[in-house]
Write an enzyme that holds these catalytic residues in place. Structure first.
Site, PDB file in Angstrom:
ATOM      1  CG  ASP A 154      -1.930   1.056   1.296  1.00  0.00           C
ATOM      2  OD1 ASP A 154      -2.736   1.136   0.357  1.00  0.00           O
ATOM      3  OD2 ASP A 154      -1.945   1.825   2.280  1.00  0.00           O
ATOM      4  CD  GLU A 197      -2.381   2.814  -3.373  1.00  0.00           C
ATOM      5  OE1 GLU A 197      -3.539   3.185  -3.610  1.00  0.00           O
ATOM      6  OE2 GLU A 197      -1.908   2.756  -2.219  1.00  0.00           O
TER       7      GLU A 197
END
Length: 646
Positions: free
Chosen positions: A359, A388
């Site tokens: 993330d 990400e």
């Protein structure tokens, strides 16, 4: 003859005695059972393994006044190399070396206090279940199904509420409350996911989020080694992994190196003064902590690569908190860095992972992220990690991929960044009217940017995800355009990811951009649902059409080497049409986007270099065949996917 029989009998007796001695020797070599102790409040990682390339292991030990104790270990092959005291007296960090002679087994770590009292903790080294090379990650042959577990299916209603956690209720009428979906819900519906044609599952985080509200999303971890009991148990997670492996599917774990939840157990007693960023500010305002006194990230993601960026902007990006409820972890602290790396490896080994999704990738310290990914990939050379980077700029996306020719010399060791740039171009290109600088040309030019990427086929592309409006909403409720978006994505030289419910046109048109609505319940995941997408009961004709379309396309793609590894050729858009070809050996896949509202005669001589003249091609969706000669009639607006595999 009698003498031979006697000699044979002596040989058998000797062999029998030899086997008996070997059995006794083997038994003697096995570890004697030890008295087990659990005196210490917490040791992390909970266990480790023998046989890693990296021999070092660092244990975090948490216990009242443990810094006043002297630890010792007596186990062959394990050496206590160094003991580190923290700023808090309630922590010790132990550096262990586990050499080649160490065998799987249990041993006790003894802590002797100054007054002579002793405490012991049993620790286990396990045998690895398979070689590191056999941890094979996802690649361009896979299609990943992204699931928000609280909203997919409730397989075990008994775990919906846990009285030991702060959020003690479920309410399916509240988009930001917990709804009860869990790990069992995913496991129970693996047949549906597999039969649809998906080969991997990425679940949003499943670790404990002991937060007072909106804990369902999973990104505010309060324990990095514990499955949230409202999602199930560690055994449930291991069962999911095992059942997926039986089907040849890969389990991808969503991890967070950048932050934790403000109710993480260590926030009450932080080990070091720099364990989290802006720690002094947090501790000064702890009793009245809120959004106003939080020093947040400036979210200026370009500052990470910007050669002109000020130090203030750089630090503002990577050291600021994401939100008030998510403390920003300081990976420049070497103990924090080691903790995060070991946690990732622990989960790979424990759950037999087929990949990690990391993330908020650029928000962490970028030098640490290079070490984190590099350490994992060194240990597991065939593994995969996707990071990400929410950027629409291909330069920024390419910067984060392993092998990028970065002017600053930075190598991320990250195999797969995420292609937010291509996603946006696809939406714009399908929504816009055709013009010299609008419409399909944006998609064409978006793919043309692949010249910059170190490895385009290792980039992850998607129509939507858990943080953006559903693709059906982004494309203004157009079934035709949604089919075109998915069919194009699924034929690109990329790793595709599809969000759960996209296959049945789930949307959030009532509140575009609203995260709670984007993560709506999958129909049929709860016993009282009147619509069941798993069986098809209650779906509209459009939903059934889309579901069937995706299933046919995915199951063709699953066995298409041309899509997985083939050469890519595309032709600049013309007359509201855009053609992409993927080819390998005798297999050619043709993807046609047609934006003409009335029947159109597509002249095929322009594409002669592909070598399809006179060949028979089949429509992947309808099964119809035709011979590629001079003209192809495009009867209606939409996408057409053809193959030479008949």
């Amino acid at each position: 003859m009698k003498k031979n029989v006697e000699l044979w009998g002596v040989f058998i007796l000797a062999l029998s005695l030899s086997c008996t001695n070997k059995e006794q020797s083997s038994t003697a070599a096995a570890q004697e059972p030890i008295a087990e102790y659990h005196d210490i409040e917490r040791i992390e990682p909970h266990n480790w393994w023998v046989g890693f390339k990296t021999k070092e292991l660092q244990l975090l030990v948490k216990h009242p006044n443990i810094s006043k104790a002297t630890p010792s270990i007596d186990y062959k092959g394990v050496a206590l190399k160094k003991v580190h005291k923290a700023d808090s007296p309630n922590y010790l960090f132990l550096d262990l070396v586990i050499d080649e002679t160490a065998k799987a087994g249990k041993f006790n770590i003894e802590f002797t206090f100054q007054d002579g009292n002793k405490k012991q903790q049993t620790y286990e080294l396990k045998a690895r279940k398979k070689p590191a090379e056999d941890f094979v990650g996802f690649n361009s042959s896979d299609v990943i199904y992204l699931i928000t577990p609280d909203r997919f299916a409730n397989g075990d209603p008994s775990n919906d509420i846990n009285e030991n956690l702060l959020e003690k209720s479920i309410n399916r009428d509240d988009d930001y409350a917990r709804h009860g979906g869990d790990i069992k819900g995913i496991t129970n519906h693996l047949d549906y996911i597999h039969d649809m044609g998906f080969t991997a599952i990425w679940s949003c985080p499943l670790l404990t989020n002991n937060m007072p509200q909106a804990s369902y999303h999973g990104y505010a971890m309060t324990d990095f080694y514990e499955i949230d009991p409202r999602f199930g148990t560690l055994d449930d997670y291991l069962e999911l992994s095992s059942e997926m492996s039986k089907k040849g599917m890969k389990l991808i774990m969503d991890q967070v190196a950048n932050h934790c939840g403000v109710n993480h157990w260590w926030m009450e007693d932080l080990p070091f003064k720099d364990w989290v960023n802006h720690q002094e500010n947090f501790e000064a305002n702890k009793d009245t902590w809120n959004d106003k006194n939080t020093i947040k990230s400036n979210h200026v993601r370009t500052s990470v690569q910007d050669v002109y960026a000020s130090e203030k902007d750089k630090k503002g990006m990577t050291e600021g908190w994401f939100v008030s409820g998510m403390p920003d972890l300081n990976q420049r602290n070497p103990f924090m860095a080691k903790y995060i790396i070991q946690n990732s490896i622990w989960w790979i080994e424990t759950a037999n992972l087929g990949g990690i999704r990391q993330d908020t990738y650029p928000y962490s310290d970028k030098d640490f992220m290079s070490v984190w990914a590099g350490t994992i990939m060194k240990e597991y050379p065939n593994f995969s990690i996707v990071g990400e980077e929410w950027s629409y700029n291909p330069l920024l996306i390419g910067y984060w991929q392993d092998g990028a020719n970065n002017r600053d010399g930075y190598n991320s060791n990250l195999k797969s960044p995420m292609d937010f740039a291509m996603q946006r171009k696809i939406v714009e290109g399908l929504n816009e009217e055709e013009a010299w600088d609008k419409g399909l040309v944006k998609i064409y030019e978006g793919l043309a940017n692949d010249f910059y990427y170190a490895s385009p086929k290792d980039i992850m592309v998607f129509p939507d995800n858990h943080d953006m409006s559903r693709i059906f909403t982004q494309l203004n409720g157009s079934l035709t355009n949604t089919k075109m978006a998915l069919s194009y994505i699924l034929t690109l030289p990329r790793i595709p990811q599809i969000y759960y419910g996209t296959e049945i046109l789930m949307d959030n048109s009532e509140k575009p951009g609203d995260h709670g609505l984007i993560r709506s319940d999958f129909p049929g995941g709860w016993e009282d649902d009147t619509v069941n997408a798993f069986s098809g009961n209650g779906l509209t004709n459009e939903q059934k059409e889309m579901q069937s379309y995706v299933k046919k396309l995915l199951n063709y793609r699953k066995n298409s080497k041309a899509i997985h590894e083939g050469k890519t050729i595309h032709f600049a858009p013309k007359n509201k049409t855009y053609l992409l070809f993927r080819s390998l050996g005798e297999e050619v896949v043709v993807h046609i986007i047609n934006k003409n509202d009335t029947p159109f005669q597509l002249e095929l001589d322009r594409f002669d270099e592909v070598g399809l003249k006179g060949k028979t091609l089949k429509n992947i969706i309808t099964g119809e065949t035709f011979v590629w000669n001079d003209v192809l009639e495009l009867k209606e607006k939409g996408s057409l996917i053809l193959t030479t595999k008949i």
